[in-house]
Write a protein that holds these residues in place. Structure first.
Motif, short mmCIF file in Angstrom:
data_model
loop_
_atom_site.label_atom_id
_atom_site.label_comp_id
_atom_site.label_asym_id
_atom_site.label_seq_id
_atom_site.Cartn_x
_atom_site.Cartn_y
_atom_site.Cartn_z
N ARG A 29 -0.40 12.92 11.15
CA ARG A 29 0.35 12.71 10.03
C ARG A 29 -0.10 13.73 9.01
NH1 ARG A 29 0.52 7.65 5.95
NH2 ARG A 29 2.68 7.90 5.70
N GLN A 30 -1.26 14.25 8.70
CA GLN A 30 -1.66 15.06 7.96
C GLN A 30 -1.03 16.47 8.09
OE1 GLN A 30 -3.57 13.80 5.43
NE2 GLN A 30 -4.29 15.47 4.20
N ARG A 33 2.87 16.47 7.49
CA ARG A 33 3.45 16.01 5.95
C ARG A 33 4.23 16.99 5.30
NH1 ARG A 33 -1.82 15.02 1.92
NH2 ARG A 33 -2.22 17.24 1.38
N GLU A 101 4.55 8.77 1.75
CA GLU A 101 3.32 8.20 0.92
C GLU A 101 3.89 7.01 0.38
OE1 GLU A 101 -0.53 10.88 -0.04
OE2 GLU A 101 1.41 11.62 -1.08
#
Lengths: 125, 162
Positions: A29-30, A33, A101
């Protein structure tokens, strides 16, 4: 004793598997992004408003039950600075700026989510 | 007599679980909902190993209801009940399968508790996005789950059977 050893080994495997899976999910996910450009407000799952991150703004969101969340957009990030709910979890959550987010206020059934690749617009519904 | 004794032990465990919930509420929160040690689960684990799944379910659900009435909001009750029910189901199943020790059972119960709460929030807020919280909650909850499992196992070993 052999039984105990077997159980402890199973415990360690379970914990290691959970660590690896969660870690991998977060890492993916990081890495994936991307920046967002809109802060979109959802109440009870329905999109009610959207604000561009490029403009600094302070708005008070009012939920159908009358609860309030003060949304502040500053330096390209959205943050909830004050809320009527008792737990104030949404206030303590970090400011958000990347696509996907979210800041969630469960008592007010309100969710603010960053979305990207979208034209700037303000539609107060 | 035996029945009264069991009932008394259950009441004591429920009281202990409530106190553990209260003590935990005094600890500083990291600001992400759902991140906690889950200390009350020590009493539930003890009930599960010593008395049985029905007794553990009673301790857990009465604890959730009472804590929600005393210190929480009614809104939070939905999430807590969803977490408690799923957690109980998973812990009962794993206890029966006898693959893990109390530590593994506790860790899996903690993950199930997080999952139950997230599923309930997803249903209420009608958004799948919240599932992304699960890895965060699982990572942060592992330590607490291990601690709770160790405490539970120790108590089952040290406290003589009723």
């Amino acid at each position: 004793m052999e039984e105990k050893k077997r159980r402890v080994r199973a415990d360690v495997l379970l914990i290691a598997a959970l660590l690896l899976l969660s870690g991998a999910f977060l890492l993916i996910r990081q890495l994936r992004r991307t920046g967002g450009n809109m802060a979109v407000v959802y109440v009870n799952g329905t999109r009610t408003a959207a604000y561009p991150l490029s403009e600094d703004i302070t708005v008070t969101l009012i939920s159908p039950e009358g609860g309030t969340n003060v949304l502040v957009i500053e330096n390209g990030a959205a943050d909830v600075r004050d809320a009527s709910c008792p737990d104030k979890i949404c206030v303590r959550m970090h400011a958000i700026r990347y696509a996907g987010e979210t800041i969630t206020c469960l008592p007010n059934r309100t969710m603010i989510q960053i979305e990207g690749r979208e034209k700037a617009e303000v539609d107060l519904g | 007599m035996k029945k009264t004794r069991r009932l008394t032990v259950m009441a004591m465990l429920t009281a202990a679980a409530m106190i553990l919930s209260y003590v935990e509420s005094l600890l500083p929160s990291p600001g992400i909902p759902g991140i906690k040690l889950g200390l009350a689960n020590i009493a539930v684990i003890f009930a599960l190993y010593r008395l049985g799944w029905k007794e553990a379910a009673a301790v857990s659900l009465v604890r959730v209801g009472m804590v929600s009435v005393l210190f929480g909001s009614v809104g939070a009750l939905f999430y807590s009940v969803a977490g408690a029910v799923l957690s109980l189901a998973v812990m009962t199943l794993l206890r029966r399968l006898d693959v893990f020790s109390a530590v593994g059972v506790s860790v899996a119960g903690g993950v199930a508790h997080n999952l139950g709460q997230i599923l309930m929030a997803m249903a209420l807020l009608e958004t799948e996005r919240l599932i992304w919280y699960l890895p965060v909650l699982v990572l942060s909850g592992l330590g607490g789950g291990i601690l709770v499992g160790l405490c539970g196992a120790l108590l089952v070993k040290r406290i003589p059977p009723v």
